[in-house]
Design a protein around this motif. Structure first.
Motif, PDB file in Angstrom:
ATOM      1  N   PRO A 209      -7.404  -1.132  -1.160  1.00 22.30           N
ATOM      2  CA  PRO A 209      -7.396  -2.083   0.000  1.00 22.30           C
ATOM      3  C   PRO A 209      -8.563  -2.632   0.089  1.00 22.30           C
ATOM      4  O   PRO A 209      -9.219  -3.441   0.655  1.00 22.30           O
ATOM      5  N   VAL A 210      -9.647  -1.575   0.546  1.00 22.93           N
ATOM      6  CA  VAL A 210     -11.097  -1.980   1.383  1.00 22.93           C
ATOM      7  C   VAL A 210     -12.006  -2.662  -0.455  1.00 22.93           C
ATOM      8  O   VAL A 210     -13.028  -3.803  -0.071  1.00 22.93           O
ATOM      9  N   PHE A 211     -11.658  -2.387  -1.753  1.00 19.94           N
ATOM     10  CA  PHE A 211     -12.517  -2.689  -2.518  1.00 19.94           C
ATOM     11  C   PHE A 211     -11.535  -4.103  -2.894  1.00 19.94           C
ATOM     12  O   PHE A 211     -12.770  -4.616  -3.281  1.00 19.94           O
ATOM     13  N   ARG A 212     -10.164  -4.009  -2.211  1.00 18.79           N
ATOM     14  CA  ARG A 212      -9.773  -5.857  -2.356  1.00 18.79           C
ATOM     15  C   ARG A 212     -10.173  -6.457  -2.041  1.00 18.79           C
ATOM     16  O   ARG A 212     -10.513  -7.896  -2.397  1.00 18.79           O
ATOM     17  N   LEU A 213     -11.344  -6.236  -0.634  1.00 19.15           N
ATOM     18  CA  LEU A 213     -11.835  -7.229   0.390  1.00 19.15           C
ATOM     19  C   LEU A 213     -12.950  -6.801  -0.140  1.00 19.15           C
ATOM     20  O   LEU A 213     -13.780  -8.186   0.177  1.00 19.15           O
ATOM     21  N   LEU A 214     -13.429  -6.473  -0.588  1.00 21.98           N
ATOM     22  CA  LEU A 214     -14.881  -6.675  -1.241  1.00 21.98           C
ATOM     23  C   LEU A 214     -15.133  -7.534  -2.664  1.00 21.98           C
ATOM     24  O   LEU A 214     -15.820  -8.184  -3.452  1.00 21.98           O
TER      25      LEU A 214
ATOM     26  N   TYR B  99       0.843  -1.414  -0.215  1.00 26.24           N
ATOM     27  CA  TYR B  99      -0.485   0.022   0.582  1.00 26.24           C
ATOM     28  C   TYR B  99       0.646   0.754  -0.212  1.00 26.24           C
ATOM     29  O   TYR B  99       0.232   2.001  -0.842  1.00 26.24           O
TER      30      TYR B  99
ATOM     31  N   LEU C  94      -9.173   4.318  -1.143  1.00 24.50           N
ATOM     32  CA  LEU C  94      -9.699   2.965  -0.818  1.00 24.50           C
ATOM     33  C   LEU C  94      -9.329   2.010  -1.408  1.00 24.50           C
ATOM     34  O   LEU C  94     -10.520   0.684  -1.513  1.00 24.50           O
TER      35      LEU C  94
ATOM     36  N   THR D 235     -18.883   4.557  -8.098  1.00 23.99           N
ATOM     37  CA  THR D 235     -18.550   2.534  -7.248  1.00 23.99           C
ATOM     38  C   THR D 235     -18.309   2.194  -8.400  1.00 23.99           C
ATOM     39  O   THR D 235     -17.361   0.937  -8.820  1.00 23.99           O
TER      40      THR D 235
END
Length: 380
Positions: free
Chosen positions: A147-152, A76, A145, A207
């Protein structure tokens, strides 16, 4: 990060998106002139609806590239540093440039006191230094954000789960833009009023396109095959969409001596449920066309790829160039009519902007080489 195969279609798609943006802005500058026949305005704003995919396509491409390249390893800190150098710093420079340009044109001081400096900071946070810089305020949070999208959305999950997540974002985006179109985002609270004033550049409203791009990036070869199979249906829906909006726009302008560009253009505003569905429907035929152009060496494919490669710098400068090409069209080429005026202004602006984008890239590369040489000299 392991270097992956180059996505030939994506660079050309980026070129198409840039050209569509320039053409949109050329239409906006020239079809808003007073006295145009209602038929001319109706045709212009109907065509505007056809190229409204530009910004959604840019967001989609961002999602494709990030998820395709960072499907496994991801640092990151290094990621943010790279995007800060490549995206944020140029944006801040051009914010200051457009602020200074407007100040000089209006006869004011560039930076006279602390109030002016605070105004520049406000412009940087809101994207109001120029009408096209709102896009930068919208796109930067996707990098922050990521990393957040990579979790989703994760490649290690079943494709059906990721597809469900993507459909969920589509539904959420449709609800948001529907609420926006109905005027539900209103408040007497000053903080909320400020927030609602800039909803068009709030990343939440965009998004779905980013997540859809991420889904395509994770399953890129399967995505290409899907686009090949859907392009015919996509083309048919696109034609029906043009007929629908053309009829609606003509209903607005019919019976008037002059057309109403602003009201007509609102029909195809990008943050409307209609346009989300229309853009999604257009995507297969657009993607498949670019596939055909880039699968074998073609002049058109080569030109679009070059434009896409230098589109970021060209995008940042094009509003400056377009002001003068539009003035040329209005003041010198008026006898040619609005269609030829728009075409000439569009071509001139696109060519000059891409040329400057190439120049910016070369200057940046030379500066990097010079800096590396200095660092090595110090280390030695």
């Amino acid at each position: 990060m392991e270097r992956k195969a180059k996505l030939e279609e994506i660079e050309a798609l980026r070129g198409v998106a840039f050209l569509a943006v320039v053409l949109q802005h050329a239409i906006g500058g020239l079809f808003a002139q007073p006295g145009l026949l209602s038929l001319s305005v109706s045709l212009g704003t109907t065509f505007l609806g056809l190229i409204r995919f530009a910004v959604p396509l840019f967001v989609f491409i961002t999602g494709v590239v990030l998820f395709y390249n960072y499907d496994r390893s991801f640092q990151y800190g290094r990621f943010l540093k790279k995007r800060g150098q490549q995206v944020v710093l140029p944006y801040l420079f051009w914010t200051l440039f457009y602020y200074a340009w407007v100040s000089v044109r209006s006869g004011g001081a560039i930076i006279g006191d602390w109030g002016d400096l605070l105004h520049v900071l406000e412009l940087a946070f809101t994207g109001k230094a120029s009408y096209h810089l709102w896009f930068m305020v919208m796109i930067i949070p996707f990098y922050l954000l990521f990393p957040v999208f990579r979790l989703l959305l994760a490649g290690k999950r079943p494709a059906s789960v990721n597809l469900s997540v993507t459909i969920g974002f589509l539904v959420a985006n449709l609800i948001l833009v529907y609420a926006l179109s109905k005027g539900y985002f209103q408040s007497d609270q000053p903080i909320l009023q400020t927030l609602y004033r800039y909803l068009d550049r709030n990343f939440l409203f965009w998004t779905f396109y980013f997540v859809l791009g991420g889904f395509a990036g994770l399953y890129y070869e399967r995505w290409k095959k899907a686009m090949q199979s859907l392009w015919g249906v996509s083309l048919a829906i696109t034609v029906l969409f043009l007929i629908y909006i053309g009829t609606k726009i003509w209903g607005i302008n019919q019976g008037a001596a002059a057309g109403d560009y602003l009201t007509s253009s609102y029909v195809t505003g990008p943050l409307k449920p209609l346009m989300i569905v229309a853009t999604l429907a257009m995507l297969p035929v657009l993607f498949y066309t670019i596939q055909r152009l880039t699968s074998k060496p073609t002049k058109m494919g080569f030109v679009l790829t070059v434009i896409g490669k230098y589109s970021f710098g060209a995008y940042l400068v094009h509003a400056f160039i377009l002001r003068y090409t539009n003035l040329l069209a209005l003041n010198v080429l008026g006898i040619l009519g609005v269609y030829i005026q728009t075409l000439i202004s569009f071509i001139l602006c696109a060519c000059i902007s891409v040329g400057l984008g190439i120049g910016f890239r070369r200057i940046r590369n030379r500066w990097r080489k010079a800096r590396v040489g200095v660092d090595r000299g110090i280390a030695g």
